[in-house]
Design a protein around this motif. Sequence first.
Motif, mmCIF file in Angstrom:
data_model
loop_
_atom_site.group_PDB
_atom_site.id
_atom_site.type_symbol
_atom_site.label_atom_id
_atom_site.label_comp_id
_atom_site.label_asym_id
_atom_site.label_seq_id
_atom_site.Cartn_x
_atom_site.Cartn_y
_atom_site.Cartn_z
ATOM 1 N N ARG A 126 0.826 -1.210 0.000
ATOM 2 C CA ARG A 126 0.000 0.000 0.000
ATOM 3 C C ARG A 126 0.864 1.265 0.000
ATOM 4 N N PHE A 127 1.986 1.233 0.713
ATOM 5 C CA PHE A 127 2.881 2.385 0.678
ATOM 6 C C PHE A 127 3.484 2.554 -0.717
ATOM 7 N N ALA A 128 3.775 1.442 -1.395
ATOM 8 C CA ALA A 128 4.301 1.533 -2.757
ATOM 9 C C ALA A 128 3.267 2.169 -3.683
ATOM 10 N N ARG A 129 1.995 1.777 -3.516
ATOM 11 C CA ARG A 129 0.943 2.392 -4.331
ATOM 12 C C ARG A 129 0.776 3.861 -4.001
ATOM 13 N N PRO A 139 -0.811 10.137 -7.838
ATOM 14 C CA PRO A 139 -0.765 11.611 -7.810
ATOM 15 C C PRO A 139 -1.733 12.149 -6.762
ATOM 16 N N ASP A 140 -1.607 13.409 -6.448
ATOM 17 C CA ASP A 140 -2.531 14.028 -5.499
ATOM 18 C C ASP A 140 -3.952 13.939 -6.029
ATOM 19 N N GLY A 141 -4.875 13.606 -5.090
ATOM 20 C CA GLY A 141 -6.264 13.478 -5.474
ATOM 21 C C GLY A 141 -7.033 12.645 -4.470
ATOM 22 N N LEU A 163 -6.254 6.378 0.369
ATOM 23 C CA LEU A 163 -5.242 5.383 0.725
ATOM 24 C C LEU A 163 -4.388 5.879 1.899
ATOM 25 N N ARG A 164 -4.098 7.165 1.915
ATOM 26 C CA ARG A 164 -3.332 7.751 3.028
ATOM 27 C C ARG A 164 -4.086 7.586 4.343
ATOM 28 N N ASP A 165 -5.388 7.885 4.339
ATOM 29 C CA ASP A 165 -6.195 7.718 5.544
ATOM 30 C C ASP A 165 -6.240 6.255 5.986
ATOM 31 N N GLU A 166 -6.272 5.363 5.017
ATOM 32 C CA GLU A 166 -6.307 3.934 5.330
ATOM 33 C C GLU A 166 -5.016 3.499 6.027
ATOM 34 N N LEU A 167 -3.889 4.011 5.558
ATOM 35 C CA LEU A 167 -2.606 3.671 6.169
ATOM 36 C C LEU A 167 -2.492 4.254 7.583
#
Length: 282
Positions: free
Chosen positions: A33-36, A41-43, A49-53
């Motif tokens: 997930r960090f690789a993805r 791009p920003d959006g 995905l950031r919130d999920e991590l």
Amino acid sequence: MPIDMSTSRAAAAPRTTTAPRRTHDDAPDTASRFARLAALPDGPDRDALRDELVTAWLPMAHRIAGRFRDRGEAVEDLRQVAALGLVKAVDRYEPERGAFESYAVPTVTGEIKRHFRDRMWALRVPRRVQELRNKVRVARRALTENPGTREPSVADIAAHTGLTEDEVSAGLEALESYSTLSLDAELRTGDDGYSLADTLGGPDTSFDVVVDRESARQGLRRLPERERAILYMRFFEDMTQSRIADRLGISQMHVSRLISRSCARVRQEALDIDRDRDTSEA
């Protein structure tokens, strides 16, 4: 027929592989997930995905916050600070530089320590003094960890840390500056109890008298001799206006007018002196 048992045992022994063991249960496998995240791009997709991590690693942040409990800050507040550090770690992490946990743990810990340094001191002290305090605190703990060890002296701590004795003294003073004592705190001496505020002095009105007396001194010197004598008899010898009038051979009414006029003159000159002083200082 003899059987080679060692060979049989070796052949029968199952071959097992040991899976890599994580340091803590709250360290999820999020490498993919960090690789993805790094490739997006920003959006909205990247934000989701950031919130999920952040959510996946939040238990780790809470565990780190728990290490700092019982230091004068509520656990919920510490968890908020740790969560902020976790968000910073997620935003700054670069997958090619190693495991996320190795980067996130010092980032979250540093955010909590910075919170204590900047927000929790009752008295604001320079960062240099805060660092001295931490070195002295760690040294005292190391020097007294064995039971029965005496309290280390300033010289002992200086030798252990490599600091000068003046620096150790500053660190020891800072140990007492982390929190303050309320003025309403009760102190006891024997059977008597009193508050800290009871030991503090109050305003001394005598200082105001000194200032007023010095302001009036020049005006009194400018008065005619008879008027100075009348004020002296009235306010220093506590004579009545009638007695003053009899001594000087004038009427009581005249004495009253002279006292009023002299006092008004001295008062006005004193006010003028104070006004001139304030103007020059401004």
